[in-house]
Design an enzyme around this catalytic site. Structure first.
Site, PDB file in Angstrom:
ATOM      1  N   GLU A 162       0.834  -1.210   0.000  1.00 39.94           N
ATOM      2  CA  GLU A 162       0.000   0.000   0.000  1.00 39.94           C
ATOM      3  C   GLU A 162       0.867   1.259   0.000  1.00 39.94           C
ATOM      4  O   GLU A 162       0.606   2.206  -0.739  1.00 39.94           O
ATOM      5  CB  GLU A 162      -0.946   0.008   1.202  1.00 39.94           C
ATOM      6  CG  GLU A 162      -1.893   1.209   1.178  1.00 39.94           C
ATOM      7  CD  GLU A 162      -3.022   1.135   2.190  1.00 39.94           C
ATOM      8  OE1 GLU A 162      -3.948   0.339   1.962  1.00 39.94           O
ATOM      9  OE2 GLU A 162      -2.963   1.848   3.205  1.00 39.94           O
ATOM     10  N   ASP A 182       5.009  10.417  11.132  1.00 41.40           N
ATOM     11  CA  ASP A 182       5.748  10.083  12.371  1.00 41.40           C
ATOM     12  C   ASP A 182       5.964   8.576  12.462  1.00 41.40           C
ATOM     13  O   ASP A 182       7.046   8.110  12.851  1.00 41.40           O
ATOM     14  CB  ASP A 182       4.957  10.539  13.613  1.00 41.40           C
ATOM     15  CG  ASP A 182       4.716  12.039  13.604  1.00 41.40           C
ATOM     16  OD1 ASP A 182       5.649  12.778  13.268  1.00 41.40           O
ATOM     17  OD2 ASP A 182       3.584  12.455  13.929  1.00 41.40           O
TER      18      ASP A 182
HETATM   19  C1  LIG Z   1      -8.243   9.065   4.373  1.00 37.22           C
HETATM   20  C2  LIG Z   1      -7.989   7.965   5.345  1.00 37.22           C
HETATM   21  C3  LIG Z   1      -8.229   6.660   4.958  1.00 37.22           C
HETATM   22  C4  LIG Z   1      -8.024   5.615   5.855  1.00 37.22           C
HETATM   23  N1  LIG Z   1      -8.340   4.319   5.475  1.00 37.22           N
HETATM   24  C5  LIG Z   1      -8.206   3.308   6.379  1.00 37.22           C
HETATM   25  C6  LIG Z   1      -8.600   1.969   6.025  1.00 37.22           C
HETATM   26  O1  LIG Z   1      -9.038   1.694   4.901  1.00 37.22           O
HETATM   27  N2  LIG Z   1      -8.512   0.989   6.961  1.00 37.22           N
HETATM   28  C7  LIG Z   1      -8.033   1.254   8.221  1.00 37.22           C
HETATM   29  O2  LIG Z   1      -7.970   0.322   9.016  1.00 37.22           O
HETATM   30  N3  LIG Z   1      -7.650   2.509   8.581  1.00 37.22           N
HETATM   31  C8  LIG Z   1      -7.728   3.539   7.703  1.00 37.22           C
HETATM   32  N4  LIG Z   1      -7.366   4.827   8.058  1.00 37.22           N
HETATM   33  C9  LIG Z   1      -6.874   5.077   9.406  1.00 37.22           C
HETATM   34  C10 LIG Z   1      -5.407   5.460   9.453  1.00 37.22           C
HETATM   35  O3  LIG Z   1      -4.603   4.345   9.221  1.00 37.22           O
HETATM   36  C11 LIG Z   1      -5.148   6.120  10.815  1.00 37.22           C
HETATM   37  O4  LIG Z   1      -5.906   7.318  10.871  1.00 37.22           O
HETATM   38  C12 LIG Z   1      -3.682   6.418  11.021  1.00 37.22           C
HETATM   39  O5  LIG Z   1      -2.936   5.229  11.132  1.00 37.22           O
HETATM   40  C13 LIG Z   1      -3.443   7.297  12.278  1.00 37.22           C
HETATM   41  O6  LIG Z   1      -4.105   6.779  13.380  1.00 37.22           O
HETATM   42  P1  LIG Z   1      -5.023   7.749  14.280  1.00 37.22           P
HETATM   43  O7  LIG Z   1      -5.968   8.440  13.361  1.00 37.22           O
HETATM   44  O8  LIG Z   1      -5.616   6.940  15.378  1.00 37.22           O
HETATM   45  O9  LIG Z   1      -4.039   8.812  14.866  1.00 37.22           O
HETATM   46  P2  LIG Z   1      -3.226   8.682  16.250  1.00 37.22           P
HETATM   47  O10 LIG Z   1      -2.589   7.355  16.320  1.00 37.22           O
HETATM   48  O11 LIG Z   1      -4.117   9.082  17.363  1.00 37.22           O
HETATM   49  O12 LIG Z   1      -2.107   9.772  16.055  1.00 37.22           O
HETATM   50  C14 LIG Z   1      -2.303  11.147  16.385  1.00 37.22           C
HETATM   51  C15 LIG Z   1      -0.981  11.883  16.197  1.00 37.22           C
HETATM   52  O13 LIG Z   1       0.011  11.362  17.084  1.00 37.22           O
HETATM   53  C16 LIG Z   1       1.147  10.881  16.370  1.00 37.22           C
HETATM   54  N5  LIG Z   1       1.613   9.647  17.008  1.00 37.22           N
HETATM   55  C17 LIG Z   1       0.861   8.644  17.515  1.00 37.22           C
HETATM   56  N6  LIG Z   1       1.643   7.654  17.966  1.00 37.22           N
HETATM   57  C18 LIG Z   1       2.921   8.017  17.748  1.00 37.22           C
HETATM   58  C19 LIG Z   1       4.171   7.426  17.987  1.00 37.22           C
HETATM   59  N7  LIG Z   1       4.291   6.210  18.539  1.00 37.22           N
HETATM   60  N8  LIG Z   1       5.284   8.095  17.609  1.00 37.22           N
HETATM   61  C20 LIG Z   1       5.197   9.324  17.028  1.00 37.22           C
HETATM   62  N9  LIG Z   1       4.031   9.948  16.789  1.00 37.22           N
HETATM   63  C21 LIG Z   1       2.900   9.299  17.131  1.00 37.22           C
HETATM   64  C22 LIG Z   1       0.639  10.599  14.962  1.00 37.22           C
HETATM   65  O14 LIG Z   1       1.680  10.687  14.008  1.00 37.22           O
HETATM   66  C23 LIG Z   1      -0.404  11.717  14.790  1.00 37.22           C
HETATM   67  O15 LIG Z   1       0.244  12.891  14.401  1.00 37.22           O
HETATM   68  C24 LIG Z   1      -7.553   5.885   7.175  1.00 37.22           C
HETATM   69  C25 LIG Z   1      -7.293   7.216   7.548  1.00 37.22           C
HETATM   70  C26 LIG Z   1      -7.520   8.248   6.649  1.00 37.22           C
HETATM   71  C27 LIG Z   1      -7.236   9.664   7.088  1.00 37.22           C
END
Ligand SMILES: Cc1cc2nc3c(=O)[nH]c(=O)nc-3n(C[C@H](O)[C@H](O)[C@H](O)COP(=O)(O)OP(=O)(O)OC[C@H]3O[C@@H](n4cnc5c(N)ncnc54)[C@H](O)[C@@H]3O)c2cc1C
Length: 382
Positions: free
Chosen positions: A245, A370
């Protein structure tokens, strides 16, 4: 080192660009405004085999090698102005179809791949949860063993293609004591399974022609035959799908970055400010030079990751590197293009503001920037 594409690869790209220009670019503004996913265009893309690029021909796929498959996605990103549709195809192909093709049993391949290839069915990958986004290690969706099957309970969020999907590839905990490696299993669930439903459908900033939703599992029964990659093999399946991906979406962005560069050059050569075209202003010319450098670097990193797919066991770092660089460069190029177009760049009819909105998501999905840095540094031994 000479990097040249074969005549066949050039033809693949030309055909997809020709197809996209002819079929995918009408009414994109309206579809984006109305958040409209077009099943008609999906079927047309399937006829071009964009839904199944590397899948073997005996399952209905195009049978392309991984590198050529990635080149095809680059061509899609260049030819198609519908970033949401491009993204939906990537989500379906890279995070669902490829895992079934690589890790599915023969029975699963025969059952699922033909219709996922020919456009009759759409797939969704369901990993993210409310408390488990970046931290994929902490999913709470469970699959409890029962006789010859499992009972799945949990809610997944942000699932691209969720509202229209027929087949769900869902990841659930089968052994909490083992954690991510060994404790998570991938299952195929039919949209008509008892206890499964689509929950909230989200409105989003960009990629609006690609639907995204919650998926809810309430005592959904799956049999052992629905496991992909073995009990406890979920992390392997997921990591492999993310390698594809990250590389595939990066390729799509490289295509769009090329389009942005061409549009910017053309505009800078024709738009006048005072007595001269804006391309003669160093501020504009330098911006375009930077876009060119970013495009070339983005393409090389993507090709390197593409070259390692299904070939190198050390390719995760290449995919993460490409994803990190390309998504950040894509955002920068889109914003630069908007700036070059001035007021017109901000207006919907020029299509640039939509690309800015589409691009911004790329530094979040498939793991944020990140998280790519975390992956790269961990693989460097830090
Ligand atoms: C358009 C879109 C399509 C998507 N499609 C899918 C899909 O088809 N299937 C699916 O399962 N998911 C999907 N997602 C979900 C996507 O994978 C997650 O939104 C993404 O992995 C971030 O997780 P979160 O939103 O929980 O953010 P969080 O994990 O809450 O992160 C919030 C912030 O904290 C930072 N952060 C968190 N943990 C750490 C760390 N350990 N070190 C450094 N920085 C950190 C992150 O970089 C971010 O800036 C999609 C998201 C979007 C926006």
């Amino acid at each position: 080192m000479e990097l040249s594409l074969t005549a066949e690869q050039i033809l693949i790209q030309e055909n997809i660009i020709g197809f996209a220009n002819k079929e995918l670019n009408n009414n994109v503004i309206e579809r984006d405004r109305n958040q409209f996913f077009s099943s008609e265009l999906w079927k047309k893309c399937a006829e071009q085999k964009l839904t199944c690029l590397p899948v073997d021909e005996n399952f209905g796929g195009a049978g392309l090698d991984p590198f050529s498959s990635i080149l095809a996605l680059e061509a899609l990103g260049y030819g198609s102005n519908d970033g949401g549709l491009n993204f939906s195809i990537c989500a379906h192909l890279l995070a669902c179809v490829i895992p079934i093709w690589k890790y599915g049993s023969e029975a699963q391949k025969n059952k699922f791949l033909p219709d996922l290839c020919n456009g009759k069915k759409i797939a969704v990958n369901a990993m993210t949860e409310n408390e488990s986004g970046s931290d994929v290690f902490s999913i709470t969706t469970t699959a409890l063993k029962q006789d010859k099957g499992f009972i799945i309970n949990g809610t997944k969020i942000f699932c691209s293609n969720g509202p229209v999907a027929d087949v769900i590839l869902v990841y659930a905990l089968t052994d909490e004591s083992k954690g991510y490696y060994g404790g998570i299993t991938a299952f195929l669930v039919d949209k008509n399974a008892k206890g499964f439903k689509v929950g909230q459908q989200y409105e989003k900033m960009g990629l609006r022609t690609s639907g995204i939703s919650e998926l809810i599992f309430e005592n959904v029964y799956v049999s052992e035959d629905d496991i992909v990659g073995g009990v406890g093999g979920g992390a392997t399946v997921f990591n492999h799908s993310m390698e594809w991906e990250r590389t595939g979406v990066a390729a799509c962005h490289v295509g769009t970055m090329r389009k942005l560069l061409e549009k910017s050059i053309e505009y800078a050569q024709t738009r006048k400010s005072g007595n001269e075209v804006i391309g003669k202003k160093q501020a504009i010319a330098h911006r375009i030079a930077t876009m060119k450098v970013q495009l070339e670097a983005a393409r090389l990193l993507t090709y390197k990751a593409a070259f390692g797919l299904e070939r190198s066991k050390e390719n995760m770092i290449n995919a993460a590197t490409a994803k990190l660089f390309v998504s950040e460069a894509f955002v920068a190029s889109a914003i630069d293009t908007m700036q070059i177009f001035g007021g017109n760049g901000y207006m919907t009819e020029y299509g640039i503001e939509r690309i800015v909105r589409d691009a911004l998501g790329s530094t979040v999905y498939s793991g944020t920037s990140d998280i790519q840095k975390n992956i790269i540094s961990r693989l460097l031994g830090l």
